[in-house]
Scaffold this motif. Sequence first.
Motif, mmCIF file in Angstrom:
data_model
loop_
_atom_site.group_PDB
_atom_site.id
_atom_site.type_symbol
_atom_site.label_atom_id
_atom_site.label_comp_id
_atom_site.label_asym_id
_atom_site.label_seq_id
_atom_site.Cartn_x
_atom_site.Cartn_y
_atom_site.Cartn_z
ATOM 1 N N PRO A 82 0.828 -1.206 0.000
ATOM 2 C CA PRO A 82 0.000 0.000 0.000
ATOM 3 C C PRO A 82 0.866 1.263 0.000
ATOM 4 C CG PRO A 82 -0.103 -1.096 2.138
ATOM 5 C CD PRO A 82 0.703 -1.973 1.230
ATOM 6 N N VAL A 83 0.344 2.304 -0.638
ATOM 7 C CA VAL A 83 1.041 3.584 -0.727
ATOM 8 C C VAL A 83 0.151 4.669 -0.116
ATOM 9 C CG1 VAL A 83 2.003 5.335 -2.293
ATOM 10 C CG2 VAL A 83 2.270 2.891 -2.823
ATOM 11 N N LEU A 84 0.754 5.483 0.735
ATOM 12 C CA LEU A 84 0.108 6.670 1.273
ATOM 13 C C LEU A 84 0.802 7.862 0.631
ATOM 14 C CD1 LEU A 84 -1.785 8.148 3.231
ATOM 15 C CD2 LEU A 84 -0.052 7.827 5.011
ATOM 16 N N MET A 85 0.070 8.649 -0.142
ATOM 17 C CA MET A 85 0.637 9.766 -0.894
ATOM 18 C C MET A 85 0.532 11.057 -0.089
ATOM 19 S SD MET A 85 1.991 10.089 -4.026
ATOM 20 C CE MET A 85 1.244 8.777 -4.963
ATOM 21 N N LEU A 86 1.628 11.826 -0.067
ATOM 22 C CA LEU A 86 1.648 13.151 0.544
ATOM 23 C C LEU A 86 1.644 14.169 -0.589
ATOM 24 C CD1 LEU A 86 4.489 12.539 3.165
ATOM 25 C CD2 LEU A 86 2.025 12.123 3.409
ATOM 26 N N SER A 87 0.734 15.126 -0.516
ATOM 27 C CA SER A 87 0.584 16.066 -1.622
ATOM 28 C C SER A 87 0.584 17.502 -1.122
ATOM 29 C CB SER A 87 -0.722 15.782 -2.364
ATOM 30 O OG SER A 87 -0.916 16.724 -3.387
ATOM 31 N N ALA A 88 1.346 18.361 -1.805
ATOM 32 C CA ALA A 88 1.397 19.774 -1.446
ATOM 33 C C ALA A 88 0.101 20.486 -1.811
ATOM 34 C CB ALA A 88 2.577 20.457 -2.129
ATOM 35 N N ARG A 89 -0.633 19.903 -2.727
ATOM 36 C CA ARG A 89 -1.909 20.496 -3.098
ATOM 37 C C ARG A 89 -2.966 19.406 -3.003
ATOM 38 N NH1 ARG A 89 0.955 19.024 -7.363
ATOM 39 N NH2 ARG A 89 -0.031 18.201 -9.219
ATOM 40 N N SER A 90 -4.168 19.783 -2.905
ATOM 41 C CA SER A 90 -5.226 18.792 -2.816
ATOM 42 C C SER A 90 -5.320 18.097 -4.169
ATOM 43 C CB SER A 90 -6.545 19.475 -2.461
ATOM 44 O OG SER A 90 -7.504 18.522 -2.134
ATOM 45 N N HIS A 91 -4.742 16.936 -4.271
ATOM 46 C CA HIS A 91 -4.657 16.226 -5.545
ATOM 47 C C HIS A 91 -5.578 15.019 -5.519
ATOM 48 C CE1 HIS A 91 -2.844 14.924 -9.290
ATOM 49 N NE2 HIS A 91 -2.870 13.704 -8.790
ATOM 50 N N LYS A 92 -6.370 14.887 -6.520
ATOM 51 C CA LYS A 92 -7.256 13.731 -6.671
ATOM 52 C C LYS A 92 -6.694 12.840 -7.769
ATOM 53 C CE LYS A 92 -10.963 14.940 -4.161
ATOM 54 N NZ LYS A 92 -11.271 14.234 -2.957
ATOM 55 N N LEU A 93 -6.621 11.566 -7.473
ATOM 56 C CA LEU A 93 -6.201 10.627 -8.499
ATOM 57 C C LEU A 93 -7.436 10.172 -9.268
ATOM 58 C CD1 LEU A 93 -3.629 8.402 -6.584
ATOM 59 C CD2 LEU A 93 -3.173 10.261 -8.165
ATOM 60 N N THR A 94 -7.288 10.040 -10.564
ATOM 61 C CA THR A 94 -8.393 9.575 -11.399
ATOM 62 C C THR A 94 -8.589 8.075 -11.174
ATOM 63 O OG1 THR A 94 -7.011 8.967 -13.277
ATOM 64 C CG2 THR A 94 -7.754 11.280 -13.158
ATOM 65 N N PRO A 95 -9.744 7.537 -11.528
ATOM 66 C CA PRO A 95 -9.944 6.091 -11.417
ATOM 67 C C PRO A 95 -8.897 5.288 -12.192
ATOM 68 C CG PRO A 95 -12.045 7.184 -11.720
ATOM 69 C CD PRO A 95 -10.987 8.235 -11.882
ATOM 70 N N VAL A 96 -8.466 5.803 -13.328
ATOM 71 C CA VAL A 96 -7.437 5.121 -14.125
ATOM 72 C C VAL A 96 -6.118 5.106 -13.357
ATOM 73 C CG1 VAL A 96 -6.040 5.237 -16.232
ATOM 74 C CG2 VAL A 96 -8.516 5.625 -16.340
ATOM 75 N N GLU A 97 -5.733 6.257 -12.779
ATOM 76 C CA GLU A 97 -4.492 6.318 -11.998
ATOM 77 C C GLU A 97 -4.568 5.375 -10.798
ATOM 78 O OE1 GLU A 97 -2.871 10.846 -12.775
ATOM 79 O OE2 GLU A 97 -4.540 10.569 -11.375
ATOM 80 N N LEU A 98 -5.704 5.359 -10.118
ATOM 81 C CA LEU A 98 -5.862 4.466 -8.970
ATOM 82 C C LEU A 98 -5.744 3.004 -9.379
ATOM 83 C CD1 LEU A 98 -8.687 6.207 -6.932
ATOM 84 C CD2 LEU A 98 -6.297 5.886 -6.252
ATOM 85 N N ALA A 99 -6.286 2.652 -10.534
ATOM 86 C CA ALA A 99 -6.213 1.282 -11.020
ATOM 87 C C ALA A 99 -4.779 0.860 -11.325
ATOM 88 C CB ALA A 99 -7.084 1.111 -12.263
ATOM 89 N N GLU A 100 -3.936 1.830 -11.658
ATOM 90 C CA GLU A 100 -2.539 1.550 -11.997
ATOM 91 C C GLU A 100 -1.630 1.577 -10.773
ATOM 92 O OE1 GLU A 100 -2.548 3.491 -16.475
ATOM 93 O OE2 GLU A 100 -1.816 4.689 -14.798
ATOM 94 N N THR A 101 -2.183 1.864 -9.615
ATOM 95 C CA THR A 101 -1.387 1.993 -8.398
ATOM 96 C C THR A 101 -2.027 1.211 -7.264
ATOM 97 O OG1 THR A 101 -2.566 3.893 -7.456
ATOM 98 C CG2 THR A 101 -0.818 4.369 -9.063
ATOM 99 N N TRP A 102 -1.398 1.266 -6.120
ATOM 100 C CA TRP A 102 -1.975 0.723 -4.892
ATOM 101 C C TRP A 102 -2.007 1.853 -3.868
ATOM 102 C CZ3 TRP A 102 -4.961 -3.154 -4.970
ATOM 103 C CH2 TRP A 102 -5.276 -3.869 -3.832
#
Length: 135
Positions: A82-102
């Motif tokens: 699992p990955v916990l992402m830290l973001s300097a801006r409120s970033h939303k991952l698209t469903p496609v990006e989420l499918a390519e990641t954990w």
Amino acid sequence: MADHANRRILLADDEPALRFIVAQSLGKLGGEVRMTEDGAEALEVAVSWRPHLVVADYQMPRMDGLALAKALRSNPITANTPVLMLSARSHKLTPVELAETWVQGILSKPFSSRDLQNQAAELLDALPDDLEQAG
């Protein structure tokens, strides 16, 4: 919060001061924390060390957090880390990006140590008790 003494957490962030603060906070969960300065270094460490959780900054040189998450997901050794992402801006991952990641969570900066610890602990608690990863 459960004891996570047997868990390994890999932190990837290019800001030394923030990296130190985040590592100190994650260390309070009880596991071992290793730090890297960018996604490329984190990928190398993840494949050899096999952490139970990767905490990665979204914006880093050489390889950003999203590219790191995709590379982890595509490698059989780290595909279910699992990955916990830290973001300097409120970033939303698209469903496609989420499918390519954990990527299992995103924390927008600034965040509190408590929020970081709570999200990391949640992800670690969700792992199977008998999870055996080579160290």
